[in-house]
Scaffold this motif. Structure first.
Motif, PDB file in Angstrom:
ATOM      1  N   HIS A 177      -6.221  -3.607  -4.237  1.00  0.00           N
ATOM      2  CA  HIS A 177      -6.301  -4.820  -3.374  1.00  0.00           C
ATOM      3  C   HIS A 177      -7.648  -5.347  -3.775  1.00  0.00           C
ATOM      4  O   HIS A 177      -8.428  -4.694  -4.294  1.00  0.00           O
ATOM      5  CB  HIS A 177      -5.955  -4.353  -2.455  1.00  0.00           C
ATOM      6  N   GLN A 201      -4.706 -10.886   1.916  1.00  0.00           N
ATOM      7  CA  GLN A 201      -4.961  -9.396   0.480  1.00  0.00           C
ATOM      8  C   GLN A 201      -3.733 -11.108   0.057  1.00  0.00           C
ATOM      9  O   GLN A 201      -2.675 -11.792  -0.008  1.00  0.00           O
ATOM     10  CB  GLN A 201      -4.186  -8.602   0.722  1.00  0.00           C
ATOM     11  N   LYS A 223       1.646  -5.915  -9.123  1.00  0.00           N
ATOM     12  CA  LYS A 223       1.159  -4.849  -8.793  1.00  0.00           C
ATOM     13  C   LYS A 223       1.001  -3.181  -9.116  1.00  0.00           C
ATOM     14  O   LYS A 223       0.844  -2.921  -9.353  1.00  0.00           O
ATOM     15  CB  LYS A 223       0.621  -4.870  -7.205  1.00  0.00           C
ATOM     16  N   THR A 237       0.805  -1.137  -0.231  1.00  0.00           N
ATOM     17  CA  THR A 237      -0.108  -0.098  -0.160  1.00  0.00           C
ATOM     18  C   THR A 237       1.054   1.330  -0.395  1.00  0.00           C
ATOM     19  O   THR A 237       0.843   2.201  -0.764  1.00  0.00           O
ATOM     20  CB  THR A 237      -0.650   0.059   1.139  1.00  0.00           C
ATOM     21  N   SER A 270      -9.358  -5.343   4.602  1.00  0.00           N
ATOM     22  CA  SER A 270      -9.507  -3.819   4.157  1.00  0.00           C
ATOM     23  C   SER A 270     -10.296  -2.799   4.725  1.00  0.00           C
ATOM     24  O   SER A 270     -11.214  -3.373   5.585  1.00  0.00           O
ATOM     25  CB  SER A 270     -10.556  -4.196   2.664  1.00  0.00           C
TER      26      SER A 270
END
Length: 175
Positions: free
Chosen positions: A78, A86, A161, A15, A96
């Motif tokens: 995500h 995840q 990602k 993140t 989340s």
């Protein structure tokens, strides 16, 4: 004038690396929120007994990037439909979550959750919670991906990602 957002979307290394790339984001700090223990350590949070979630605290310039755009990126990077996981990261610390900082953030987040759920066609399990105490993670977690690009998790999970994110949101990237 700046605003703050506190978001959990799995491992905070992932993140953090996404949000550090955005134009208008001034700082990203990995940490923990939502639990009952004062100043928890990474090991304590990973024990799954503190109630904390791995989060990032973003400070951003709303004249450059607004909260809604931040949430669009959050939901695109995500899986908000998996409870407390995840990918291979499993446990309540990987939930989340959006810790809203104002009534406006709460309203925006609720709207986005409903939109994402309609688009996905499955329930979104992202928790929408009022702001709680934020505890910064240990220093070795800060800017983890940039400092450890050769680490296995970074190569296998974060790099792909980030590549997908950069392609989709190229217009939002900082130079």
């Amino acid at each position: 004038m700046t605003e703050t957002a506190v978001l959990g979307g799995g491992c905070f290394w992932c993140t953090e690396s996404v949000f550090l790339s955005l134009r208008g984001v001034i700082s990203v700090t990995p940490g923990y929120s939502g639990g009952h223990l004062e100043n928890p350590s990474y090991e304590q949070v990973c024990s799954k007994t503190t109630g904390h979630i791995e989060v990032v605290r973003l400070v951003f310039d709303p004249d450059i990037i607004d909260f809604e755009t931040i949430l669009q990126v959050f939901f695109a990077t995500h899986d908000p439909s998996t409870l407390d996981r995840q990918g291979g990261d499993v446990g309540p610390q990987y939930a989340s979550v959006i810790f809203y900082q104002s009534a406006q953030q709460q309203e925006t987040a609720q709207k986005l959750i409903e939109q994402v759920q309609a688009e996905l066609g499955v329930p979104v399990v992202t928790r929408l919670l009022p702001a709680q105490k934020f505890w910064p993670a240990e220093s070795y977690h800060h800017n983890y991906y940039a400092l450890n690009p050769g680490q296995g998790y970074c190569q296998v999970v974060i790099s792909p990602k980030l590549a997908k994110f950069r392609k989709r949101y190229a217009e939002l990237l900082a130079v």
